[in-house]
Design an enzyme around this catalytic site. Structure first.
Site, PDB file in Angstrom:
ATOM      1  N   LYS A 121      36.943  48.515  39.598  1.00 19.92           N
ATOM      2  CA  LYS A 121      36.068  49.120  38.587  1.00 19.92           C
ATOM      3  C   LYS A 121      35.093  48.045  38.105  1.00 19.92           C
ATOM      4  CE  LYS A 121      35.158  49.939  34.621  1.00 19.92           C
ATOM      5  NZ  LYS A 121      33.828  49.663  33.973  1.00 19.92           N
ATOM      6  N   GLU A 151      42.452  37.600  32.709  1.00 23.26           N
ATOM      7  CA  GLU A 151      41.581  36.425  32.556  1.00 23.26           C
ATOM      8  C   GLU A 151      40.589  36.776  31.465  1.00 23.26           C
ATOM      9  OE1 GLU A 151      38.815  34.253  32.356  1.00 23.26           O
ATOM     10  OE2 GLU A 151      38.089  34.680  34.379  1.00 23.26           O
ATOM     11  N   CYS A 185      33.035  32.741  30.713  1.00 22.74           N
ATOM     12  CA  CYS A 185      34.258  32.694  29.906  1.00 22.74           C
ATOM     13  C   CYS A 185      34.687  31.253  29.631  1.00 22.74           C
ATOM     14  CB  CYS A 185      35.371  33.474  30.583  1.00 22.74           C
ATOM     15  SG  CYS A 185      35.574  33.045  32.302  1.00 22.74           S
ATOM     16  N   GLU A 229      34.017  33.673  20.379  1.00 16.26           N
ATOM     17  CA  GLU A 229      33.271  33.597  21.637  1.00 16.26           C
ATOM     18  C   GLU A 229      31.924  34.301  21.445  1.00 16.26           C
ATOM     19  OE1 GLU A 229      34.726  35.916  25.087  1.00 16.26           O
ATOM     20  OE2 GLU A 229      34.465  34.079  26.252  1.00 16.26           O
TER      21      GLU A 229
END
Ligand code: NDP
Length: 485
Positions: free
Chosen positions: A191, A265, A299, A396
């Site tokens: 996906k 992750e 990330c 973040e």
């Protein structure tokens, strides 16, 4: 539409656009299920945009529950009848073929990735696409050697893998997920992210070209609901997810008690730590690469710069000079260093957190920079005077925004670096090898780079601790996630 970051240089660049014509973008894309492209069962579609211009690129099929069901069933049949029983040496041939086709068609992939994602062509051309091919080559090499990889005498595949990936490295994340899964004998339902589905669909076309048996790879494009349907599907044996910590937690809750294997992750807030003995020029390149590469949509980005107080002024002065030479603008221009932000939603998030930085008292700086009139753009930004309690030091941002903190001693550097709920990556800049080892032992991060940053290799495991998730991708460790030893 090249921006004016280069205004400070004495001479200007002529535009060097890569040709858009190299890739054909049909007006509509179907789902890739059981070896064929087909519309969603209920005919629903969504648009995907070029974030640099806000122009629609294509309409893409939006997979509903019935489509996910069909994809999982196709993957199950292919697993039981063809791919699971196939000798590893035969599976390897398909993976090598896919890797070679990726190389052959790399320009097409690079242009499509930059159009759909907004990243500079030099990054998609020199990083994303070659690394994606490298992942297929590397894992092709493992396919017939799994009995000798230290997982016991006859490791077995898990079955059907449901894989949900984000928009920051669309093709590369697909390769990270698919190559080890397929090498180990699993079949996949992938996906892609809603805003960047096109290169995954071109990869599906390459799999057709490579003669990959139907059902081994299925691509169900759609939004979060499609991902949730895949995660919840009882026919899936293993879930692999890359994305936000928030969605990762949701997935963990959904999978709990089902017996499905899971790897996550997730996000990060990495410290890039510069000691007073580090060569300044090299460290500044590492800081720029750490946070401005891929617009900071990374990330493991070095989003917190920890610089030793005695050299802070020198390092920041040099950093400001360097940022003045970066060129922001058309992602297809080969001179561009900073491309477009991937979506309106992400731009809003970066703005909101940057405004919070100012409101909380940090000092904001960007080089002189005119942003293009259309599209989603954010200038490279540095915050100084940041304290550990500020949101921009804790959350973040996932954009080209650097938060600078200082330290005096190595112990203080370690304490500040580890003062985060995340644990994905870190960087250390120093001339002393012993200090690198001392730091690496104490930093709570899955990856610690020394005198470099954002280096990736298919043979090297990547992954995090704590709110950055669990499980590793790449290397022998990454294969383990797709095998029953
Ligand atoms: P998400 O975590 O929402 O997206 C990652 C993938 O998960 C996408 O394919 C997404 O689909 C899908 N998804 C969304 N909701 C669900 C669900 N409930 N179940 C299963 N799959 C789901 O990230 P966003 O794109 O929303 O970005 C938000 C923030 O996350 C960013 O600002 C950034 O901070 C962080 N992020 C971190 C990444 C990393 O690599 N660590 C990567 C991307 C984002 P869809 O795209 O359609 O929403």
């Amino acid at each position: 539409m090249q921006g004016e970051l280069a205004a400070q240089t004495e001479w200007d660049y002529a535009p060097a656009p890569e040709s858009r014509e190299i890739v054909t973008i049909p007006s509509e894309y179907g789902l890739f299920i059981d070896g064929e492209f087909a519309p969603a069962a209920d005919g629903r579609q969504f648009p995907t945009l070029n974030p640099a211009t806000e122009e629609p690129l294509a309409q893409v099929a939006d997979a509903g529950d019935a489509d996910v069901d069909r994809a999982v069933a196709a993957a199950r049949t292919a697993y039981e009848r063809v791919w699971g029983p196939m000798p590893g040496a035969e599976r390897a041939k398909y993976l090598y073929r896919i890797a070679r086709l990726l190389q052959e068609r790399s320009r097409e992939f690079a242009v499509l990735e930059s159009l759909d994602n907004g990243k500079p062509i030099k990054e998609s051309r020199d990083v994303d696409i070659p690394l994606a091919a490298a992942h297929f080559f590397y894992h092709a090499g493992w396919a017939d050697k799994l009995e000798h990889a230290g997982f016991g005498p006859s490791p077995r595949p898990i079955g059907v893998a449901g894989q949900v990936i984000p928009w920051n490295f669309p093709l590369l994340m697909a390769a990270w997920k698919l190559a080890p899964a397929l090498a180990a004998g699993n079949t996949c339902v992938l996906k892609p992210a809603e805003t960047t589905p096109l290169t995954a669909l071109l990869l599906a076309e390459i799999c057709q070209q490579a003669g990959l048996p139907p059902g081994v790879l299925n691509v169900t494009t759609g939004a979060g609901a499609t991902g949730a349907a895949l995660v919840a599907h009882p026919g899936v044996d293993k879930i692999a997810f890359t994305g936000s910590t928030e969605v990762g937690k949701e997935i963990q809750r959904a999978v709990a008690g089902t017996g499905k294997r899971l790897t996550l992750e997730l996000g990060g807030k990495a410290a890039n730590i510069v000691f007073d003995d580090a060569p300044v020029e090299g460290a500044v390149e590492g800081i720029v690469n750490g946070i401005y590469f891929n617009q900071g949509h990374v990330c493991c980005a070095g989003s917190r710069l920890l610089v030793q107080e005695s050299v802070a002024d020198a390092v920041l002065g040099r950093l400001r000079d360097r940022l003045g030479t970066l060129r922001l603008g058309d992602p297809l221009d080969k001179n561009t260093d900073i491309g477009a932000i991937n979506s309106r939603q992400q731009l809003d998030k970066i703005r909101e957190l940057s405004d919070a930085g100012e409101a909380e008292g940090a000092e904001r700086w960007s080089p002189p920079c005119r942003l293009p009139d259309r599209g989603y753009w954010f200038p490279p930004t540095v915050f100084t005077g940041v304290s550990q309690s500020h949101r921009i030091a804790r959350e973040e941002i996932f954009g080209p925004v650097l938060s600078v903190l200082t330290f005096r001693t190595p112990d203080e550097a370690v304490a500040k670096a580890n003062n985060t709920p995340y644990g994905l990556s870190a960087g250390v800049w120093t001339e002393k090898g012993s200090r690198i080892l001392w730091m690496a032992q104490r930093l709570r991060a899955g990856v610690v780079w020394a005198n470099t940053y954002n280096r990736f290799d298919p043979a090297s495991p990547f992954g995090g601790y704590r709110e950055s998730g669990f499980g590793r991708e790449g290397g022998r460790h990454g294969l383990a996630a797709y095998l029953n030893a």
